[in-house]
Design an enzyme around this catalytic site. Sequence first.
Site, mmCIF file in Angstrom:
data_model
loop_
_atom_site.group_PDB
_atom_site.id
_atom_site.type_symbol
_atom_site.label_atom_id
_atom_site.label_comp_id
_atom_site.label_asym_id
_atom_site.label_seq_id
_atom_site.Cartn_x
_atom_site.Cartn_y
_atom_site.Cartn_z
ATOM 1 N N GLN A 1 0.887 -1.341 -0.065
ATOM 2 C CA GLN A 1 -0.001 0.033 0.136
ATOM 3 C C GLN A 1 1.127 1.179 0.040
ATOM 4 O OE1 GLN A 1 -2.475 -0.494 3.547
ATOM 5 N NE2 GLN A 1 -3.569 -2.481 2.694
ATOM 6 N N HIS B 1 -0.514 0.139 5.541
ATOM 7 C CA HIS B 1 -0.636 1.151 6.623
ATOM 8 C C HIS B 1 0.253 2.339 6.496
ATOM 9 C CE1 HIS B 1 -3.252 -2.212 8.770
ATOM 10 N NE2 HIS B 1 -3.720 -2.119 7.557
ATOM 11 N N GLU C 1 -13.772 3.548 10.533
ATOM 12 C CA GLU C 1 -14.237 4.781 11.170
ATOM 13 C C GLU C 1 -14.203 6.014 10.738
ATOM 14 O OE1 GLU C 1 -12.816 2.327 15.466
ATOM 15 O OE2 GLU C 1 -11.846 4.341 14.819
ATOM 16 N N TYR D 1 -7.410 6.981 20.350
ATOM 17 C CA TYR D 1 -8.698 6.496 19.559
ATOM 18 C C TYR D 1 -8.798 4.786 19.443
ATOM 19 C CZ TYR D 1 -9.586 11.077 18.293
ATOM 20 O OH TYR D 1 -9.784 12.427 18.221
ATOM 21 N N TYR E 1 -8.655 -10.341 9.713
ATOM 22 C CA TYR E 1 -9.005 -10.762 8.483
ATOM 23 C C TYR E 1 -9.316 -12.668 8.352
ATOM 24 C CZ TYR E 1 -7.804 -6.374 6.880
ATOM 25 O OH TYR E 1 -7.540 -4.868 6.630
#
Length: 478
Positions: free
Chosen positions: A185, A254, A346, A356, A367
């Site tokens: 990613q 991420h 979220e 958070y 997963y």
Amino acid sequence: MLKRILSLVILLILPILLSAQNRIGTGVVAELYQQNCAACHGPELKGGLGSNLVDDVWAYGGTNEDLARVIREGILTKGMISYGESLTAEEIQSLVIYIREMGQLSQAAGADSRPSPESGTYASRHHAFKLEKVASLGNDIFWSVSFLPDGAMLLSQFGGGLYVYRNETLGESIKGIPEIVTHGQGGLLEVQAHPDYEKNGWIYMAYAEKSGAEGKDRRFMTAIVRGRIKDGKWVDQEDIFRVRSEYHKSAGVHFGTRFVFDKGYLYFSIGDRGSMNDAQDITKPNGKVHRIHDDGRIPQDNPFVKEPDAYPSIWTYGNRNPQGIDQDPVTGEIWATEHGPRGGDELNWIRKGLNYGWPEITYGINYNGKPITANSSAPGMEQPVHYWTPSIAVCGIDFYEGDKFPKWKGDLFVTGLASEHVERFKLEGNKVVEHEIILRGQGRARDISTGPDGSLYVILNENRQGGPSAVYRIVPAE
């Protein structure tokens, strides 16, 4: 068990949900369902002795909490036994997510074809609109869209290209930008001009950089630089944020990130980089939203700047992977969308020094179907203002500031990758007072931005494997 009356607006989620981001309907939780529920509700959740669980009709409440309560406590008068003693709280939460996932897969069945985005008029609660294709990109994907003061559009190519779209023409890729590593990613991510661009010419860029030798020793992290574009070249580069190699990670997941500029500060996000427990560790930069001066200096009023060993740029922590961040132009508050695991995406109101929760609390599961935690709340940890279960794979967001859609003024628009959604939220304080999906099934929606002409510009991937992509303009229908 679980006959439904609550209509939850369960909308089209296509087979791309079986990607690495959202392997729904599989794994340990599928086995858990077959062992405990299939005898009554059928192996495909379509009913038998018990009710259909994928028809979006609930008799005992349709919230996640309602489903968990019925599984836990049972409804003996209807033949639904209690599983509160035989299943853990984590397993019950996993079953709730599995039921939601399978419901959405059922809704998506047979919906694998779609018309081209420009082929019709789209209806929403307040405005009808059309899509106009603006710019396309070969076999790669655009990752972010933003604007220069003269109306030119800045576009980042995930694989390592920076483009300027001006006068209805996509120019050549800007030469001389930093080496961009594509690793999972990670690639070329956010690109945005400084608010005082007309005076200083600065353009900010976030991307994945590598450290270590080639092969298994390579590690990666998000870096931010700024520079200027002159005669098609990237010049005057300065480092704005770069972490030491000891914080780099081998994982390909991420990286974050998006930018918010506010009063000389730069806010940005970095995901947990696949090391979820680091999100709770304020000595590490991953799993956080950061705040620095726009020249890279550390503000001395950051919440942890005076704590020993704390990473000084941290603004919030316990963030899994925020890939959308924007500032409400009226209130000045900062909002972010954050990828959950399997379930639990979220929308968060980002405030100084708050936790958070990831991974101590979550509305998602692993997963592979195994529980992460039974806790969706805990003292001292913030609740999302809104969450999605199953995940929609939230990405870029934008508060609409144009005039072409007056009833959308100030509303927040959220993109979804796996869901192929563009969603609209009207917020009052920290409450959602209106929510609708204005676009679905037209490609993986990756970023969205208000243009200087008052239109909304959205990046859509033109196939479900992630690319190629195009920028579309959302304009009022006549």
